[in-house]
Motif scaffolding. Sequence first.
Motif, short mmCIF file in Angstrom:
data_model
loop_
_atom_site.label_atom_id
_atom_site.label_comp_id
_atom_site.label_asym_id
_atom_site.label_seq_id
_atom_site.Cartn_x
_atom_site.Cartn_y
_atom_site.Cartn_z
N GLY A 906 0.78 -1.45 0.01
CA GLY A 906 -0.39 -0.13 0.15
C GLY A 906 0.91 0.81 0.41
O GLY A 906 -0.06 2.30 0.46
N SER A 907 2.26 1.12 0.27
CA SER A 907 2.72 2.41 0.00
C SER A 907 3.05 3.65 -1.35
O SER A 907 3.19 4.48 -1.08
CB SER A 907 4.30 1.84 -0.15
OG SER A 907 5.05 1.26 -0.99
N MET A 908 1.94 2.78 -2.40
CA MET A 908 1.93 3.34 -3.48
C MET A 908 0.61 2.68 -4.32
O MET A 908 0.56 2.13 -4.32
CB MET A 908 3.60 3.18 -4.95
CG MET A 908 3.24 3.73 -6.30
SD MET A 908 3.55 5.46 -6.30
CE MET A 908 4.81 6.40 -5.64
N ALA A 909 0.02 4.23 -4.43
CA ALA A 909 -1.27 3.77 -5.44
C ALA A 909 -1.66 4.53 -6.33
O ALA A 909 -0.95 5.76 -6.33
CB ALA A 909 -2.12 3.41 -4.62
N VAL A 910 -2.28 4.20 -7.75
CA VAL A 910 -2.51 4.80 -8.43
C VAL A 910 -3.93 4.68 -8.89
O VAL A 910 -4.87 3.65 -9.04
CB VAL A 910 -1.71 4.48 -10.03
CG1 VAL A 910 -2.55 5.21 -11.30
CG2 VAL A 910 -0.52 4.95 -10.18
N TYR A 911 -4.38 5.77 -8.82
CA TYR A 911 -6.27 5.64 -9.38
C TYR A 911 -6.56 6.41 -10.62
O TYR A 911 -6.44 8.02 -10.62
CB TYR A 911 -7.46 7.10 -8.22
CG TYR A 911 -6.87 6.33 -6.42
CD1 TYR A 911 -7.19 5.71 -6.21
CD2 TYR A 911 -5.10 6.74 -6.16
CE1 TYR A 911 -7.08 5.18 -4.16
CE2 TYR A 911 -5.61 6.12 -4.23
CZ TYR A 911 -6.27 5.27 -4.19
OH TYR A 911 -5.23 5.11 -2.86
N TYR A 936 4.13 11.31 -0.49
CA TYR A 936 3.51 12.63 -1.71
C TYR A 936 1.68 12.21 -2.32
O TYR A 936 1.66 10.68 -2.10
CB TYR A 936 4.12 12.69 -2.51
CG TYR A 936 5.22 13.57 -2.22
CD1 TYR A 936 6.13 14.54 -2.24
CD2 TYR A 936 7.03 12.37 -1.75
CE1 TYR A 936 7.30 15.28 -1.35
CE2 TYR A 936 7.81 13.71 -1.57
CZ TYR A 936 8.04 14.65 -1.19
OH TYR A 936 9.02 14.98 -1.11
N ILE A 937 1.67 13.09 -2.31
CA ILE A 937 -0.12 13.19 -3.87
C ILE A 937 0.44 13.76 -5.05
O ILE A 937 0.11 15.12 -4.58
CB ILE A 937 -1.11 12.23 -2.90
CG1 ILE A 937 -2.73 12.06 -3.69
CG2 ILE A 937 -1.26 13.60 -2.09
CD1 ILE A 937 -3.92 12.19 -3.28
N SER A 938 -0.41 13.08 -6.03
CA SER A 938 -0.43 14.12 -7.25
C SER A 938 -1.60 13.98 -8.19
O SER A 938 -2.40 12.70 -7.55
CB SER A 938 0.65 14.03 -7.83
OG SER A 938 0.83 12.71 -8.08
N MET A 939 -1.63 14.75 -8.86
CA MET A 939 -3.57 14.83 -9.38
C MET A 939 -3.48 15.47 -10.59
O MET A 939 -3.02 16.46 -9.99
CB MET A 939 -4.30 15.28 -8.66
CG MET A 939 -5.76 15.16 -8.71
SD MET A 939 -7.47 16.33 -8.42
CE MET A 939 -6.33 17.96 -9.30
N MET A 940 -3.86 14.95 -12.00
CA MET A 940 -4.27 15.30 -13.10
C MET A 940 -5.02 15.16 -13.08
O MET A 940 -5.75 13.90 -13.52
CB MET A 940 -2.83 14.56 -13.83
CG MET A 940 -3.47 15.42 -15.51
SD MET A 940 -1.79 14.79 -16.45
CE MET A 940 -2.27 12.57 -16.37
N VAL A 947 0.00 19.24 -6.95
CA VAL A 947 1.11 18.00 -6.27
C VAL A 947 1.04 18.68 -4.97
O VAL A 947 0.77 19.80 -4.94
CB VAL A 947 2.31 18.12 -7.02
CG1 VAL A 947 3.01 19.72 -6.77
CG2 VAL A 947 3.08 16.36 -5.96
N SER A 948 0.80 17.70 -4.34
CA SER A 948 1.48 18.09 -2.86
C SER A 948 2.04 16.72 -1.24
O SER A 948 1.68 15.95 -1.79
CB SER A 948 0.01 18.00 -1.70
OG SER A 948 -0.33 18.17 -0.43
N ASN A 949 2.84 17.42 -0.57
CA ASN A 949 3.76 17.07 0.30
C ASN A 949 2.82 16.96 1.17
O ASN A 949 3.75 16.47 2.80
CB ASN A 949 4.51 17.47 0.39
CG ASN A 949 4.42 18.74 1.15
OD1 ASN A 949 3.62 19.39 1.15
ND2 ASN A 949 6.15 19.73 0.90
N GLY A 950 1.42 16.84 1.44
CA GLY A 950 0.82 17.26 2.85
C GLY A 950 0.37 18.47 2.93
O GLY A 950 -0.19 18.95 4.01
#
Length: 1002
Positions: A906-911, A936-940, A947-950
Amino acid sequence: MVKYLRYPVLFKNAADNMTTNGIGALSDATKVQIVLSANAIQTLSMEYRADGAFANAIKPGEVILADAAPNLIRQKFRILEANETLDSITVQAVGIASDFTNLVITKDISLPNMSASECFRALQDAMPPLGSIPGVQFITDITDLANINYTVEQNSDMSAILMGNDAEGDEATQSMQTLYKGNWVFDNYNFKLLRDPGNFTGEVIKHGRDMGSLENTDNITQLYTGIFPYAKYTPTPKKPLPTDMTQAGDELDGMGTVQYLGAGNLTTYDSPYPGHNVVGSVQNGQHLQLIRKVSSGSDPATMNDDDWYMLSDSTWVDGNFITFDKSGDYIVNAGNGQGHTTAGADSKGVIYSESGTATVAIDVIHVYKSPFQGKDHYRLDFTFKKGNKINYRHIAIDENGNKWYEVGANEWVYGPHLSFSKKESIVYLPASGKTYVKSGAIWYSAPGTIRQNVIAEGYYNILGEATTQGKTFYKLATNKWVNATDCDFSHKKTAKPKKPADIVKNEASSTGKIALRDKPGGTIIATIPAKQQVHVNATADSSGDSWSQITWQGKTGWVLSSSLDYSADDDVEPNWGADSSSDDDNDTDNQPEQEIYVTLPDSIIFADNQLGTEYKKIKPVDLSQYWVPDNDNDTGQPTTADIEQLQSLANAYMQEYRIGQPDPSCTLTENEVGQIEQANLYDTVGVDYPNLGIQISARVVSTTWDALGHRYVSKTIGSLPINYEHLLLQTANNNANSKFGRASNRLDAQNDLVTSIHKALKQEGADRLAAEKNIAKQIGIINDDFNGLKGRVNEFDQDLVEINHQFDDVQDWIESGGSTVLQFVDATGLQTYKNPTEIRAMNGDGSYMRFNSNGLEYVNSYGYADAAIDSRGNIIASHLTADTIEALNVKAFQLEGALYCKTPDGSMAVYVGTDSPGQLYPQNGGHAIWVKSDNYISMMSSGQFEVSNGSNVTSIGPTSGVIGDSPIVTENNIRSYAGRYYTTDSEVRSIVKDMVPAKYRS
């Protein structure tokens, strides 16, 4: 022993501590009754003394705690109504579970193979966040799975989703109660969906004797002991192929364009039916005259069951490769009517009178012979230059809705290239009216020219109107104009002219002419004045416009349909598509087919428990609506297969509608409930029918409980619930599969993916490409055109070849069989057959299930494997549904639906295409692509990247962006600060400084 509440207790809220006396015990209640009904929320009715201790405290919305039955105590009820009279307060309340069932879902739910618990949880997730109710629990003993499909539009509230009995008919009700074949028990906020919440008490009621005033016949007057089944059908034999292919299908008048993505040209054939021969070809993009059509679904069936068109040279092309979206394309639809021509200021294809002066706004403007498309739409040998002033006298609206201005006889310029804002530009309009000119007004020799003499105050007739530079002038006499601001229309004798838009509209409708063309969008052959009566012959769509063929003064041609009006008393709107032709010559020898009347040899089917009884009541049942006709039956009499089909449908009807079973429904009053003293809601008791010699089971479906006396005052029993299996539809479908055998299944096989691929790859050229296009439509890659396959036709063909190879490989492997001996044994373990190597389960249509040591497969009537599992681990199927698929490599031409991928830890996920997993959200809502890790989380989305580091967020859009709390400086950013006006260098520096956070400024 059950410990009942002595009196119901009143509380302010459902969340209050129910172990206390709340607001107080309602000891002044004179009557409290609670009704429990199967699969319904319980209700409470109470009468309370008007001078009772808590009379003033009883209000709608508050909660009453009361016992509802021996097995359902301490129940909360929400007060809905409290109506006071002189002596008492009447209270109506509903079980607290209604707090939940009154809510709605705010998004659609469509999920496969869901358990009841998963379904209920999905419903809770679909509720608005502020609408959730704490403490709601779901309990079930049902392990069935069901496909869930609830939409916001179809379900007004949660009660419609949770509750709802199944009903007679072919399709199941879609409530949770029906889908999971359960029964609801509402215990405060505990929602229990149980398979059978009741018990058999062992108590038996003697029908009639133990039912008070009920007579023995009360429950058998509607008892049918048997049925008389019958069906009627008329065979419709399939038509043979036409002997003359130039007469196949129906006449057509149309133009279409070839849209072919295959190699080379599109092949043409000598017929639209399977077995045809190639006779020629046409080029991609070529315009074709279409003169006949054979439609998809016709009898006999066309090649690939497509639409086919005959060309002017009597050859045929597949409609899959003909488009009607290009310029000049159309299909004529015959009709017959009468209307009038009409012209409006915005009507396409119209010319009307209007004069004025305009200024050329571009460097060079060309002059055309005609404003409309066609052979006369060409440039003349002179132009106007920028700044030239032109005078015009007519306006035309072309096919695209653009205005053209006539500057001379048959000399037209394009309106969007003219300016009407210049000082020299004037628009003249006819106008009439009367005004009072104010004192001190001046007149002009032309609109907007240098001042002339002062005009005398008084009344003047208005002879015309003009507009220039946004100002309106009225014509009072030759070369005498006055500014509209100097006119006063408040005097009684004045009459203000119509608004300019109304003047133009009236001028267009009075002087307008519409273009008559030789074909839709074709060459102009004449112009027709407005308000002329015309005969309407046909209609056609071309290039996005609707056209009508008309006849006027002996001339026949095409006008835009918007130029016709059918509102006059003598107008007749055409009946498009009406067939005025005589009977088909091919059908002259056909006689009406004889109706077949099917009954059983014994006519009547009796219920097993009614055989030999004296009482008889027979129900006629027409099963024709479920009938699968034998279209090859030309005997005029039922066939053996017809009788077998009727027998199977009749048996299904007997089972589904419980023929022979009496209805035990009745209500036992307070003096009679002792006969079933132990029975609560959902419990089962016996009902004995001595006269019929049978005993059936019945269920308690409703109870009324006295919450003060702690006893039942009535119980209602009814038939055990019918879990409708919808057997009639199932039986009809089974009959359809077996009745026609190979002949009817040939049509079904065309819709089967495996068979479609096999057939497509056996064809060549355009037939193969058309078949592959149908496969792409079947699996959802494209709709009606090739847009989804542009640039990928060869790739798609190769994928089909590889899939077909896998199908053949698995089928060949299983067909090769093995040497392992299959053993047939009985229940004791003894072998009953000698050394078989394969087992086949044969169907009437030639399809079968095969099992041997190499695998298991289903072979359809064409000999192809629709589904198979072989011993090497290969699986083939047209459709595969599973909860979890584990694979090292997944190959696909196209994936549909949302996608979620994650690492095992669960350390990396793509939606992909899902709702937001949190932190980042699209600016306008909706779905997007997210990549999420521990830090981190990024959205397109389609118009945004973040992109955010929290703690910090970088966001970039089409015209702006922000890094952390610092905006990215662009021209648009500056303009948003400075406005649209010009900024100096110093102003720019100041604005940029303001955009930088204070902590970063020097």
